[in-house]
Design a protein around this motif. Structure first.
Motif, PDB file in Angstrom:
ATOM      1  N   ILE A 367       0.840  -1.198   0.000  1.00  0.00           N
ATOM      2  CA  ILE A 367       0.000   0.000   0.000  1.00  0.00           C
ATOM      3  C   ILE A 367       0.873   1.246   0.000  1.00  0.00           C
ATOM      4  N   THR A 368       1.955   1.221   0.775  1.00  0.00           N
ATOM      5  CA  THR A 368       2.896   2.346   0.805  1.00  0.00           C
ATOM      6  C   THR A 368       3.566   2.526  -0.550  1.00  0.00           C
ATOM      7  N   ARG A 369       3.881   1.410  -1.216  1.00  0.00           N
ATOM      8  CA  ARG A 369       4.500   1.488  -2.539  1.00  0.00           C
ATOM      9  C   ARG A 369       3.631   2.280  -3.518  1.00  0.00           C
ATOM     10  N   LEU A 370       2.304   2.184  -3.360  1.00  0.00           N
ATOM     11  CA  LEU A 370       1.386   2.887  -4.262  1.00  0.00           C
ATOM     12  C   LEU A 370       1.085   4.309  -3.798  1.00  0.00           C
ATOM     13  N   GLY A 371       1.759   4.751  -2.728  1.00  0.00           N
ATOM     14  CA  GLY A 371       1.561   6.116  -2.251  1.00  0.00           C
ATOM     15  C   GLY A 371       0.648   6.236  -1.060  1.00  0.00           C
ATOM     16  N   GLY A 372       0.118   5.133  -0.593  1.00  0.00           N
ATOM     17  CA  GLY A 372      -0.761   5.167   0.564  1.00  0.00           C
ATOM     18  C   GLY A 372       0.015   5.180   1.866  1.00  0.00           C
ATOM     19  N   GLN A 373      -0.724   5.220   2.963  1.00  0.00           N
ATOM     20  CA  GLN A 373      -0.109   5.179   4.285  1.00  0.00           C
ATOM     21  C   GLN A 373      -0.700   4.011   5.063  1.00  0.00           C
ATOM     22  N   ALA A 374       0.112   3.020   5.348  1.00  0.00           N
ATOM     23  CA  ALA A 374      -0.326   1.838   6.088  1.00  0.00           C
ATOM     24  C   ALA A 374       0.755   1.488   7.095  1.00  0.00           C
ATOM     25  N   GLU A 375       0.374   1.397   8.348  1.00  0.00           N
ATOM     26  CA  GLU A 375       1.323   1.169   9.425  1.00  0.00           C
ATOM     27  C   GLU A 375       0.932  -0.075  10.213  1.00  0.00           C
ATOM     28  N   GLU A 376       1.935  -0.891  10.513  1.00  0.00           N
ATOM     29  CA  GLU A 376       1.690  -2.061  11.342  1.00  0.00           C
ATOM     30  C   GLU A 376       1.525  -1.662  12.801  1.00  0.00           C
TER      31      GLU A 376
END
Length: 442
Positions: A367-376
């Motif tokens: 998701i981050t690779r596509l520009g999103g923000q996703a955190e574990e």
């Protein structure tokens, strides 16, 4: 720990949704039910039939493994009709688990009934998936389990992962056993499925701090009762299986509701309506959660005469949800969360770190690779929507990573899915089904 490859895998251009959908999608049979029913049919008192069984890599690996262990399994008038004739459980054989958790966790207790050693191994990515709880349970029941590279003595170190060998001795005494199933409910299900064939049955107690995917254990208990096995699950975290016969059956397999999830979710991303026929009124599948979750994110649904219809207007709202009981749905809802209009929190899914890949790390990374923000987080993901851009989405040999990427590609131009063929694990014609759905527009 995610798997890696030495060379880039081919990519599939995920198609954009050009218009609202108006599609009916026939979803193949449930993998979870197919593989449970195959195991029980191979242990039954006589020949049985599965109708509507899933034919995918996972199911075919189970069929191949059961054949190697002595069962005869033939196709009927359709590949999804399987005729199963039990036989004596035979050893001195090998089981290829591929990347199928149901094969690697369900069949070691089955193999303990064999008349000789059964060697287990699988894909490279399978060798990092945890196996210790079920193997430790077998050793506590008197069955020798060892790493083929280190020797077979009872004092040998107990394997924690593939490969390993189960020294079948023709019977299992049974009795009481403690299992920590915090990493996977499959450790419980695998022992329960074979327990009626143990001389004293089995009294199993879960000793871990958490128990993920409880509906899958409830599914196992229900399938056992359907074939006449007596199971007492009246105490939380404890199961008593009485020894006794396993009845042969002619049974129809429900559609796979978790595999239906990305198709139904498409209605929220693209707008329009997607229908899945054969949706059960009552089921033990975790995918039963899908309609209510989609409604919480902005869709509507109806269930009429066994047809589930989900309708969306292209609007998506964030969600805070505990997916402990249905972790396999997390990739679908993570993709929806990345496209939503507000942040989402997916909780209760720490166990996904031990699935086909570390799904939490993989979802956050892609998701981050596509520009999103996703955190574990400790037990899940926090996803904050950002404008997304096209790029290659890696799948890590994980079928649900591939289907979640296709879902993102409905709205984000230029999404390219690496190794989309990994969907053959549970959906052999995923890309054909996806394109057919998109061809049906309102």
């Amino acid at each position: 720990m995610t798997s890696s490859t030495t060379a880039p895998a081919p990519t599939w251009e995920a198609p954009l949704a050009g218009a609202p959908l108006d599609a009916t999608v026939e979803v193949p049979g449930s993998k979870s039910l197919t593989n449970r029913l195959l195991v029980l049919a191979a242990l039954a008192e006589g020949p049985g039939t599965l109708r509507g069984a899933l034919r995918s890599r996972d199911a075919d690996l189970m069929i191949g493994a059961l054949r190697s262990l002595g069962a005869r399994i033939e196709e009927g008038d359709h590949p999804s009709t399987l005729l199963v004739t039990p036989g004596p459980v035979t050893g001195d054989t090998e089981v290829d688990t591929g990347l199928a958790g149901t094969v690697m966790r369900f069949l070691p207790p089955f193999a303990a009934l064999a008349d000789g050693p059964v060697r287990f191994d699988g894909d490279p990515a399978a060798r990092v998936r945890p196996m210790l709880p079920v193997l430790a349970a077998l050793r506590s029941l008197g069955i020798t389990v060892h790493d083929p590279a280190t020797g077979s003595g009872d004092s040998a170190a107990l394997p924690t992962h593939l490969p390993f060998t189960v020294e079948g001795r023709g019977s299992v005494p049974g009795g009481a056993v403690d299992v920590d199933a915090s990493e996977s409910s499959q450790f419980v299900s695998g022992l329960l499925l074979a327990a009626a064939r143990f001389e004293r049955g089995l009294s199993l107690r879960h000793i871990g701090t958490t128990l993920p995917s409880l509906p899958h254990i409830e599914m196992t208990v229900a399938t056992l009762r359907d074939v006449g096995v007596v199971v007492d699950d009246s105490r939380d975290g404890m199961w008593d299986v009485s020894p006794g016969p396993i009845a042969a059956r002619d049974v129809r397999v429900e559609p796979d509701l978790s595999n239906a999830a990305p198709f139904l979710a498409s209605a929220l991303v693209a707008g329009g309506t997607v229908r899945v026929p054969g949706w059960p009124t009552l089921t033990t599948q975790p995918g039963a959660m899908v309609p209510d979750l989609l409604e919480r994110m902005g869709g509507t649904y109806t269930l009429t005469d066994g047809v589930l219809s989900v309708t969306g207007a292209g609007e998506l709202h964030g969600i805070d949800v505990d997916l402990h009981a249905g972790g396999e749905l997390a990739p679908t809802f993570a993709a929806l969360a990345a496209l939503a209009d507000s942040p989402s929190r997916l909780r209760g899914i720490a166990h996904l770190r031990g699935h086909e890949t570390d799904r939490l790390a993989a979802l956050a990374r892609e998701i981050t690779r596509l520009g999103g923000q996703a955190e574990e987080t400790r037990d899940g993901l926090v996803i904050t929507p950002r404008p997304l851009r096209g790029d290659v989405v890696r799948t890590y040999a994980d079928h649900r990573m591939a289907t979640s990427a296709a879902l993102l590609g409905l709205r984000v131009p230029g999404v390219r899915v690496e190794d989309v063929g990994t969907t053959a694990k549970t959906l052999p014609d995923f890309t054909g089904m996806w394109l057919s759905m998109l061809d049906s527009v309102a």
